[in-house]
Write a protein that holds these residues in place. Sequence first.
Motif, PDB file in Angstrom:
ATOM      1  N   GLY A   1       0.731  -1.324  -0.019  1.00 56.42           N
ATOM      2  CA  GLY A   1      -0.042  -0.074   0.021  1.00 56.42           C
ATOM      3  C   GLY A   1       0.773   1.270  -0.084  1.00 56.42           C
ATOM      4  O   GLY A   1       0.712   2.105  -0.646  1.00 56.42           O
ATOM      5  N   LEU A   2       2.081   1.192   0.884  1.00 51.46           N
ATOM      6  CA  LEU A   2       2.867   2.370   0.925  1.00 51.46           C
ATOM      7  C   LEU A   2       3.520   2.528  -0.493  1.00 51.46           C
ATOM      8  O   LEU A   2       3.804   3.610  -0.960  1.00 51.46           O
ATOM      9  CB  LEU A   2       3.846   2.168   2.127  1.00 51.46           C
ATOM     10  CG  LEU A   2       5.049   3.242   2.074  1.00 51.46           C
ATOM     11  CD1 LEU A   2       4.264   4.666   2.346  1.00 51.46           C
ATOM     12  CD2 LEU A   2       5.786   2.791   3.303  1.00 51.46           C
ATOM     13  N   LEU A   3       3.904   1.576  -1.148  1.00 54.89           N
ATOM     14  CA  LEU A   3       4.523   1.693  -2.494  1.00 54.89           C
ATOM     15  C   LEU A   3       3.600   2.232  -3.428  1.00 54.89           C
ATOM     16  O   LEU A   3       4.148   2.982  -4.270  1.00 54.89           O
ATOM     17  CB  LEU A   3       5.121   0.069  -2.975  1.00 54.89           C
ATOM     18  CG  LEU A   3       6.372  -0.062  -2.529  1.00 54.89           C
ATOM     19  CD1 LEU A   3       6.963  -1.681  -3.249  1.00 54.89           C
ATOM     20  CD2 LEU A   3       7.469   0.675  -3.273  1.00 54.89           C
ATOM     21  N   LEU A   4       2.390   1.714  -3.429  1.00 58.34           N
ATOM     22  CA  LEU A   4       1.305   2.363  -4.466  1.00 58.34           C
ATOM     23  C   LEU A   4       1.192   3.789  -4.262  1.00 58.34           C
ATOM     24  O   LEU A   4       1.091   4.619  -5.094  1.00 58.34           O
ATOM     25  CB  LEU A   4      -0.028   1.593  -4.118  1.00 58.34           C
ATOM     26  CG  LEU A   4       0.193   0.095  -4.580  1.00 58.34           C
ATOM     27  CD1 LEU A   4      -1.276  -0.550  -4.286  1.00 58.34           C
ATOM     28  CD2 LEU A   4       0.521  -0.106  -6.136  1.00 58.34           C
ATOM     29  N   GLN A   5       1.250   4.169  -3.034  1.00 55.80           N
ATOM     30  CA  GLN A   5       0.958   5.602  -2.761  1.00 55.80           C
ATOM     31  C   GLN A   5       2.157   6.468  -3.153  1.00 55.80           C
ATOM     32  O   GLN A   5       1.931   7.662  -3.870  1.00 55.80           O
ATOM     33  CB  GLN A   5       0.992   5.968  -1.358  1.00 55.80           C
ATOM     34  CG  GLN A   5      -0.411   5.415  -0.659  1.00 55.80           C
ATOM     35  CD  GLN A   5      -0.502   5.757   0.793  1.00 55.80           C
ATOM     36  OE1 GLN A   5      -0.087   6.672   1.350  1.00 55.80           O
ATOM     37  NE2 GLN A   5      -1.147   4.672   1.604  1.00 55.80           N
ATOM     38  N   ILE A   6       3.518   5.762  -3.228  1.00 54.84           N
ATOM     39  CA  ILE A   6       4.453   6.494  -3.520  1.00 54.84           C
ATOM     40  C   ILE A   6       4.618   6.658  -5.219  1.00 54.84           C
ATOM     41  O   ILE A   6       4.925   7.748  -5.701  1.00 54.84           O
ATOM     42  CB  ILE A   6       5.937   5.829  -3.212  1.00 54.84           C
ATOM     43  CG1 ILE A   6       6.011   5.927  -1.668  1.00 54.84           C
ATOM     44  CG2 ILE A   6       7.287   6.427  -3.848  1.00 54.84           C
ATOM     45  CD1 ILE A   6       7.072   5.020  -0.999  1.00 54.84           C
ATOM     46  N   ILE A   7       4.215   5.631  -5.696  1.00 56.56           N
ATOM     47  CA  ILE A   7       4.325   5.299  -7.205  1.00 56.56           C
ATOM     48  C   ILE A   7       3.216   6.426  -7.748  1.00 56.56           C
ATOM     49  O   ILE A   7       3.294   6.748  -8.859  1.00 56.56           O
ATOM     50  CB  ILE A   7       3.990   3.985  -7.542  1.00 56.56           C
ATOM     51  CG1 ILE A   7       5.256   2.997  -7.364  1.00 56.56           C
ATOM     52  CG2 ILE A   7       3.649   4.030  -9.095  1.00 56.56           C
ATOM     53  CD1 ILE A   7       5.083   1.584  -7.895  1.00 56.56           C
ATOM     54  N   ASP A   8       2.045   6.622  -6.949  1.00 54.35           N
ATOM     55  CA  ASP A   8       1.020   7.694  -7.418  1.00 54.35           C
ATOM     56  C   ASP A   8       1.557   8.924  -7.818  1.00 54.35           C
ATOM     57  O   ASP A   8       0.835   9.811  -8.415  1.00 54.35           O
ATOM     58  CB  ASP A   8      -0.069   7.344  -6.603  1.00 54.35           C
ATOM     59  CG  ASP A   8      -1.248   8.021  -7.068  1.00 54.35           C
ATOM     60  OD1 ASP A   8      -1.632   7.768  -7.965  1.00 54.35           O
ATOM     61  OD2 ASP A   8      -2.138   8.834  -6.181  1.00 54.35           O
ATOM     62  N   TYR A   9       2.707   9.404  -7.307  1.00 51.30           N
ATOM     63  CA  TYR A   9       3.365  10.816  -7.170  1.00 51.30           C
ATOM     64  C   TYR A   9       4.144  10.786  -8.699  1.00 51.30           C
ATOM     65  O   TYR A   9       4.277  11.882  -9.182  1.00 51.30           O
ATOM     66  CB  TYR A   9       4.237  10.972  -6.293  1.00 51.30           C
ATOM     67  CG  TYR A   9       3.404  11.407  -4.819  1.00 51.30           C
ATOM     68  CD1 TYR A   9       3.048  12.560  -4.853  1.00 51.30           C
ATOM     69  CD2 TYR A   9       3.365  10.646  -3.886  1.00 51.30           C
ATOM     70  CE1 TYR A   9       2.160  13.053  -3.502  1.00 51.30           C
ATOM     71  CE2 TYR A   9       2.748  10.894  -2.912  1.00 51.30           C
ATOM     72  CZ  TYR A   9       2.137  12.230  -2.601  1.00 51.30           C
ATOM     73  OH  TYR A   9       1.573  12.568  -1.576  1.00 51.30           O
TER      74      TYR A   9
END
Length: 272
Positions: free
Chosen positions: A43-51
């Motif tokens: 979930g954290l990775l997906l949030q980072i990639i979203d940027y």
Amino acid sequence: QQQHQHQHQHDSSAEPISGNEITQKKRQKVDEDCMITSRLQRGLLLQIIDYLHTEELLRLPITCRFFHRLVSSDDVWSPRVNVLFTDKKHVFRKGGTLKEVLMNATVDGKREYITEHELTRGHWEMTYKASMGSEFSSLEPFFHRKPPRRRRFLRSGRIQSLTPSLEPFGVNNWQWILRDGDPEMKNYFQDEFDIAPRRDPKGTLVLYWGQMAFPPLAVKRLSNWGWILESTAVIFCSFPLEEFVKMVVAGEPSAQRIGNIFPAVRSRNTSE
């Protein structure tokens, strides 16, 4: 000095590092970084990639196998698809993955020509242009804070009014055809209304006629992927006309391409 010479001899005796070894060390460093990254919660990775911008995201899989697998996941592309499609009127959905759906839809959103299926699958809201003068605008319900007239282009080649009580002229015997644009096509109302000649962009034209041939409708695509059919006399809109007017008033660039359309409506909206 003897110590310096000894050091120099020691350095010169060392074997040079080959290009393959350098590549392997770089790859090992990338793999180590990916191992550290892979330990982060998904979930954290997906949030980072979203940027990341979409262009950056498309380059991410070449860094390592871990990101290649991650970026292939629909979880990565689902937020981008939802954001892109939020305000879109006619979305082209094709692809086995959400990544393919987004890429295909983005390309299709730039398409300027309309297909017969797209022209006939729904109704169109329409109005005379205010620039046609008071004789026509006085007949137009949309200029009097009323719902606009609605018409359909039937597959049979006929035009159907869905609001017959609002039509100043009978339209059910009118016909239409779809054809490629001709930049030199003459405006049939040019002489009668003293309107300057215009050059329509190369694209699709809808030709329609009743007792006479009407000005050809040039097909145009807006940033919300909605369709506009525009002639020197009328506007057909594939989504609510009120929304299109708001785009014009807000100065939305793709709507501004439709010239001198709603001066009366513009005044109506800005004064509210």
